[in-house]
Motif scaffolding. Sequence first.
Motif, short mmCIF file in Angstrom:
data_model
loop_
_atom_site.label_atom_id
_atom_site.label_comp_id
_atom_site.label_asym_id
_atom_site.label_seq_id
_atom_site.Cartn_x
_atom_site.Cartn_y
_atom_site.Cartn_z
N GLU A 60 33.06 61.00 -45.94
CA GLU A 60 31.68 61.69 -45.92
C GLU A 60 31.55 62.93 -45.09
OE1 GLU A 60 28.97 58.41 -45.42
OE2 GLU A 60 29.66 57.53 -47.12
N THR A 61 32.58 63.62 -44.78
CA THR A 61 32.28 64.68 -43.87
C THR A 61 33.25 65.80 -44.51
OG1 THR A 61 31.99 63.15 -41.93
CG2 THR A 61 32.60 65.55 -41.56
N CYS A 62 32.56 66.88 -44.61
CA CYS A 62 33.27 67.87 -45.34
C CYS A 62 33.72 69.11 -44.43
CB CYS A 62 32.57 68.71 -46.01
SG CYS A 62 31.52 69.83 -45.61
N TYR A 63 33.36 68.84 -42.99
CA TYR A 63 33.66 69.80 -42.01
C TYR A 63 33.60 69.08 -40.70
CZ TYR A 63 34.62 74.48 -40.14
OH TYR A 63 35.26 75.68 -39.38
N THR A 64 34.57 69.25 -39.62
CA THR A 64 34.56 68.51 -38.35
C THR A 64 33.39 69.31 -37.44
OG1 THR A 64 36.95 68.42 -38.61
CG2 THR A 64 35.91 68.04 -36.28
N LEU A 65 32.67 68.32 -36.92
CA LEU A 65 31.59 68.83 -35.87
C LEU A 65 32.13 69.90 -34.79
CD1 LEU A 65 29.41 65.68 -35.60
CD2 LEU A 65 28.45 68.00 -36.64
N THR A 66 31.55 70.85 -34.57
CA THR A 66 31.91 71.60 -33.36
C THR A 66 31.40 70.91 -32.24
OG1 THR A 66 31.50 73.56 -34.83
CG2 THR A 66 31.46 73.83 -32.54
#
Length: 316
Positions: A60-66
């Motif tokens: 459910e995550t398309c991009y890693t959190l900065t």
Amino acid sequence: MTGKQTAQEPKHKKDLTRRKVVAVGAGAVAAVGVGGGLALTASADESATGASASASSIAETCYTLTSETTEGPYYIDADKIRQDITEDQEGIPLALTLKVIDAETCKPVKNAAVDIWHCTALGVYSGYEAMGSGGGGGAPSGTPTDTPSGTPTGEPPSGAPSGGTGGGHSEPTDDERYLRGTWKTDKRGYVTFKTVFPGWYQGRCVHIHVKVHVDGEWTDAGYEGGHTCHTGQLFFDEKSVLLSAEVEPYSTNTTTRTTLDEDTIYPDNGHEGGLLYLKFNKKNIAKGVRAHLTMGVAPDETHDSTDTQPSASASS
């Protein structure tokens, strides 16, 4: 509000419920020249980062959190709504483009207020000139005329050194606000600033501070309400910093430099941790640098300066 500076509110609030800034136009990022041909235009063809995460690896995550990092002592809600934050500061021209996206949906976060601030080529923050390089107090001038004698009395000092170390906020010492600014993201989530390549000060590698504010309202009177969904720092690779150190005024900075690997605040996780993509002429970096990064944030969350604290030995 007017263009005059307003009284500063406490900076360690999770919600910017009273935060007001001068309104900016509703248009997209304007094209403004930077140094020898650099332009403030957002590029849509940013290369994919190693920090990107596939759906199979992170559900459910398309991009890693900065990565979230400390705000540091020198944040000022300066009400400087501008893309060009250079003022009269000397240094290598830098065009910084950030794209802010929702890390869960990968949709652009539009109309967010993005703050950046950083030190000069010699390591001085505006608003804190009296503290010297990076709040370290600077080197004393002149030659001592008296030789101290006797035995020191009292208890030895404890905690972090004074002058801006640690994550606690320091009150400004002057009204200067160069190398600070706020601008809003366009419909694609892009925001671009014109500035200069940062310098360094004792205990820290070269970096830029950044905050992203969302859920506020842009009106004719300003930007009100909302909260801070990201507080982080942007970093530069060692190759670019070494080249910059050969160019004036960076070459006159005599402070011992902390490398990226030595820095205690850099998360050591590449672009996910704020390491910028850079483009410059390796034979002549003085002509200018383009930097860009996609930042994955969680718009519904609040991330202020309390997320990550530096070690007691590091300034922020």
